[in-house]
Write a protein that holds these residues in place. Sequence first.
Motif, PDB file in Angstrom:
ATOM      1  N   VAL A 285       0.835  -1.205   0.000  1.00 55.88           N
ATOM      2  CA  VAL A 285       0.000   0.000   0.000  1.00 55.88           C
ATOM      3  C   VAL A 285       0.867   1.251   0.000  1.00 55.88           C
ATOM      4  O   VAL A 285       0.565   2.231  -0.694  1.00 55.88           O
ATOM      5  CB  VAL A 285      -0.947  -0.022   1.217  1.00 55.88           C
ATOM      6  CG1 VAL A 285      -1.706   1.299   1.349  1.00 55.88           C
ATOM      7  CG2 VAL A 285      -1.933  -1.183   1.105  1.00 55.88           C
ATOM      8  N   ALA A 286       1.944   1.240   0.775  1.00 55.75           N
ATOM      9  CA  ALA A 286       2.853   2.383   0.813  1.00 55.75           C
ATOM     10  C   ALA A 286       4.204   1.930   1.334  1.00 55.75           C
ATOM     11  O   ALA A 286       4.283   1.099   2.246  1.00 55.75           O
ATOM     12  CB  ALA A 286       2.303   3.496   1.695  1.00 55.75           C
ATOM     13  N   GLU A 327      -0.709  11.336   2.752  1.00 52.24           N
ATOM     14  CA  GLU A 327      -0.841  10.508   1.553  1.00 52.24           C
ATOM     15  C   GLU A 327      -0.860   9.029   1.908  1.00 52.24           C
ATOM     16  O   GLU A 327      -1.602   8.237   1.302  1.00 52.24           O
ATOM     17  CB  GLU A 327       0.305  10.808   0.581  1.00 52.24           C
ATOM     18  CG  GLU A 327       0.358   9.888  -0.629  1.00 52.24           C
ATOM     19  CD  GLU A 327      -0.873   9.970  -1.519  1.00 52.24           C
ATOM     20  OE1 GLU A 327      -1.132   8.994  -2.254  1.00 52.24           O
ATOM     21  OE2 GLU A 327      -1.583  11.000  -1.475  1.00 52.24           O
ATOM     22  N   ARG A 331      -3.906   6.413   1.191  1.00 51.53           N
ATOM     23  CA  ARG A 331      -3.775   5.124   0.511  1.00 51.53           C
ATOM     24  C   ARG A 331      -4.398   4.000   1.328  1.00 51.53           C
ATOM     25  O   ARG A 331      -5.015   3.086   0.774  1.00 51.53           O
ATOM     26  CB  ARG A 331      -2.297   4.830   0.249  1.00 51.53           C
ATOM     27  CG  ARG A 331      -1.668   5.739  -0.783  1.00 51.53           C
ATOM     28  CD  ARG A 331      -0.257   5.308  -1.099  1.00 51.53           C
ATOM     29  NE  ARG A 331       0.352   6.162  -2.104  1.00 51.53           N
ATOM     30  CZ  ARG A 331       1.350   5.793  -2.891  1.00 51.53           C
ATOM     31  NH1 ARG A 331       1.867   4.577  -2.778  1.00 51.53           N
ATOM     32  NH2 ARG A 331       1.855   6.633  -3.772  1.00 51.53           N
ATOM     33  N   ALA A 334      -8.097   4.376   0.875  1.00 54.11           N
ATOM     34  CA  ALA A 334      -8.513   3.920  -0.456  1.00 54.11           C
ATOM     35  C   ALA A 334      -8.537   2.398  -0.534  1.00 54.11           C
ATOM     36  O   ALA A 334      -9.430   1.809  -1.171  1.00 54.11           O
ATOM     37  CB  ALA A 334      -7.570   4.486  -1.515  1.00 54.11           C
TER      38      ALA A 334
END
Length: 342
Positions: A285-286, A327, A331, A334
């Motif tokens: 995801v990140a 951010e 994510r 989302a």
Amino acid sequence: MLRHCLTTLLALAATWAQANVGLTQLKPVGADGPVTVFYPTAAPEQSVKRGPFELKLAPDAPPARGNGRLVVISHGSGGNAWVHSDLARALVNAGFVVALPRHQGDNAQDPSTPGPESWKIRPAEVSRAIDAVAADPRFAAIVSFEQVGMYGMSAGGHTALTLAGGRWSPGQFRRHCEADIANDFASCVGLATRLRGDFLDDLKKGLALNVIRHRFDDDTWYVHTDPRIRVIVAGVPFAADFDAASLATPQVPLGLVTAGRDKWLVPRFHSDAILAACAPRCELVAHLPAAGHGALLSPPPPPHVLGEIAQDLLGDPPGFDRSVLPEVDARIVAFMRRHLLP
């Protein structure tokens, strides 16, 4: 028709984004800790002091209907709800209700039994947190509990991996430390001491291994599933005690958030090992290449409340920019929306 649906979705998103964040705490059942709940509300926010944190929230305000979904957050060792309140706000702004159980013996008020003793009971505490929210009439009317999301960070990431179908063992924890204590010392020993590159290091490693061999001689594989949990994100998870093959095919959509300069849970033994095992059936995801272990604590605990070792392991490395964290939260939100909402 498509344009109309898109307009409606954008309107709903705007409504949720403008919603304030309510706060309430559900009473514990039995030996469980209380469950802190963040949720959408139309009531005005006010300054709320919780420990060293000053937060803008609406205590015990009436809930507003959001997107009808619940996300449970599992905090890390010695943690609490407040260090995840930025992510909770991002989730509430997307319409989610967010619940954070206080894990027994492994929280900021009582850090007496971190590690495998806590890992055995944490997943069931998450399940009972879902039960507690479902039993509250304020939320029972506006949330569907058949599709729940879950996020966990550090020890909470361990909880997340368990609920994603992973199996772990105290014996595997012991074997990891026997093999790699010099390279992953903090994950084996925690905040008790640290290696300093001097003549005492070998003594510290030997004493730590004696304790670990005595306490973690249980080779039982532990598992826990909850069919209500349909999507999971694990942030910088403790993972060296898992049977990596058990996560090759996660039971639900699984995302990971990783930190490239994590000194507490060295990535190659933990998050990177799980990514290697579950790819391509899981998702990164990140990734924060410049971040340390504590990057996902947001807001971060002030340095004065941490000891020397905790500050070294949790503090941001030089050059890490916290402006990237919204951010990361976006994510995670989302990922939850994609798998929980139609």
